[in-house]
Design a protein around this motif. Structure first.
Motif, mmCIF file in Angstrom:
data_model
loop_
_atom_site.group_PDB
_atom_site.id
_atom_site.type_symbol
_atom_site.label_atom_id
_atom_site.label_comp_id
_atom_site.label_asym_id
_atom_site.label_seq_id
_atom_site.Cartn_x
_atom_site.Cartn_y
_atom_site.Cartn_z
ATOM 1 N N ARG A 13 -4.894 -83.468 -50.755
ATOM 2 C CA ARG A 13 -5.894 -84.143 -49.914
ATOM 3 C C ARG A 13 -5.282 -85.062 -48.867
ATOM 4 N N THR A 14 -4.164 -85.682 -49.191
ATOM 5 C CA THR A 14 -3.583 -86.665 -48.276
ATOM 6 C C THR A 14 -2.474 -86.105 -47.392
ATOM 7 N N GLY A 15 -1.891 -85.007 -47.813
ATOM 8 C CA GLY A 15 -0.753 -84.464 -47.073
ATOM 9 C C GLY A 15 0.567 -85.097 -47.500
ATOM 10 N N LEU A 16 0.507 -86.024 -48.423
ATOM 11 C CA LEU A 16 1.725 -86.621 -48.978
ATOM 12 C C LEU A 16 2.240 -85.729 -50.101
ATOM 13 N N THR A 17 3.517 -85.788 -50.360
ATOM 14 C CA THR A 17 4.058 -85.026 -51.483
ATOM 15 C C THR A 17 3.889 -85.837 -52.760
ATOM 16 N N ALA A 18 3.976 -85.171 -53.892
ATOM 17 C CA ALA A 18 3.920 -85.872 -55.172
ATOM 18 C C ALA A 18 5.081 -86.859 -55.258
ATOM 19 N N HIS A 19 6.227 -86.479 -54.737
ATOM 20 C CA HIS A 19 7.391 -87.360 -54.729
ATOM 21 C C HIS A 19 7.081 -88.647 -53.944
ATOM 22 N N THR A 20 6.450 -88.503 -52.774
ATOM 23 C CA THR A 20 6.103 -89.670 -51.957
ATOM 24 C C THR A 20 5.098 -90.550 -52.678
ATOM 25 N N LEU A 21 4.135 -89.963 -53.338
ATOM 26 C CA LEU A 21 3.149 -90.749 -54.087
ATOM 27 C C LEU A 21 3.830 -91.552 -55.201
ATOM 28 N N ARG A 22 4.743 -90.915 -55.924
ATOM 29 C CA ARG A 22 5.477 -91.646 -56.971
ATOM 30 C C ARG A 22 6.344 -92.739 -56.354
#
Length: 162
Positions: A13-22
């Motif tokens: 939904r955001t276009g961020l990667t899971a890595h970036t979210l963490r």
């Protein structure tokens, strides 16, 4: 009951990667996200709203350090409202200055495009032909007249005898 999203759903939904979210969580941009019984992150609606705001800050050029400072102030609650407002006012002024500079650049580009169209029309060049009639050159001045005048050659000054 509020719906929660997995990290994969938030990433989509955001276009961020899971890595970036963490990473955002690790550096304090995102408060600790609630976890499902199996330990998977579960993002609530409020988390999504905060992420959307962080993305706006990032999109407008706020550095990570500024975003972290804002997040720290936000975690203090209403006591920091004035500081957050001031911080956003400063950032807005910076964004407005960049927008004004971009508008000037856009205007310069438009003028240059208009100039080249006028040159093409006057010289009857087909648009985007990449060539000019033999013996003619297109200069980058804002005129459709003759090319630039040649500057007289610089002459060395005679030296005084010492």
């Amino acid at each position: 009951m509020e719906t929660s999203l997995t990290i994969a759903e938030v990433a989509e939904r955001t276009g961020l990667t899971a890595h970036t979210l963490r990473y955002y969580e690790r550096i304090g941009l995102i408060a600790a996200v609630s976890r499902a019984p199996g330990g998977q992150r579960r993002y609530a609606g409020a988390d999504m709203e905060w992420l959307a705001f962080l993305l706006r800050l990032r999109e407008t050029g706020m550095p990570i350090q500024g975003m972290q400072a804002f997040a720290r102030l936000r975690s203090q609650g209403d006591a920091s409202v004035g500081q957050r407002r001031e911080m956003l006012e400063e950032h807005l002024a910076e964004v407005q200055a960049r927008v004004a500079a971009l508008q000037q650049s856009m205007q310069a580009l438009s003028l240059k495009i208009d100039h080249y169209r006028a040159v093409e029309k006057t010289r009857k060049c087909p648009p985007s032909s990449g060539t000019t009639p033999k013996g003619k050159t297109s200069n980058d001045e804002h005129t459709t007249g003759p090319g630039p005048r040649r500057q007289p050659a610089l002459r060395a000054r005679p030296r005084k005898a010492s």
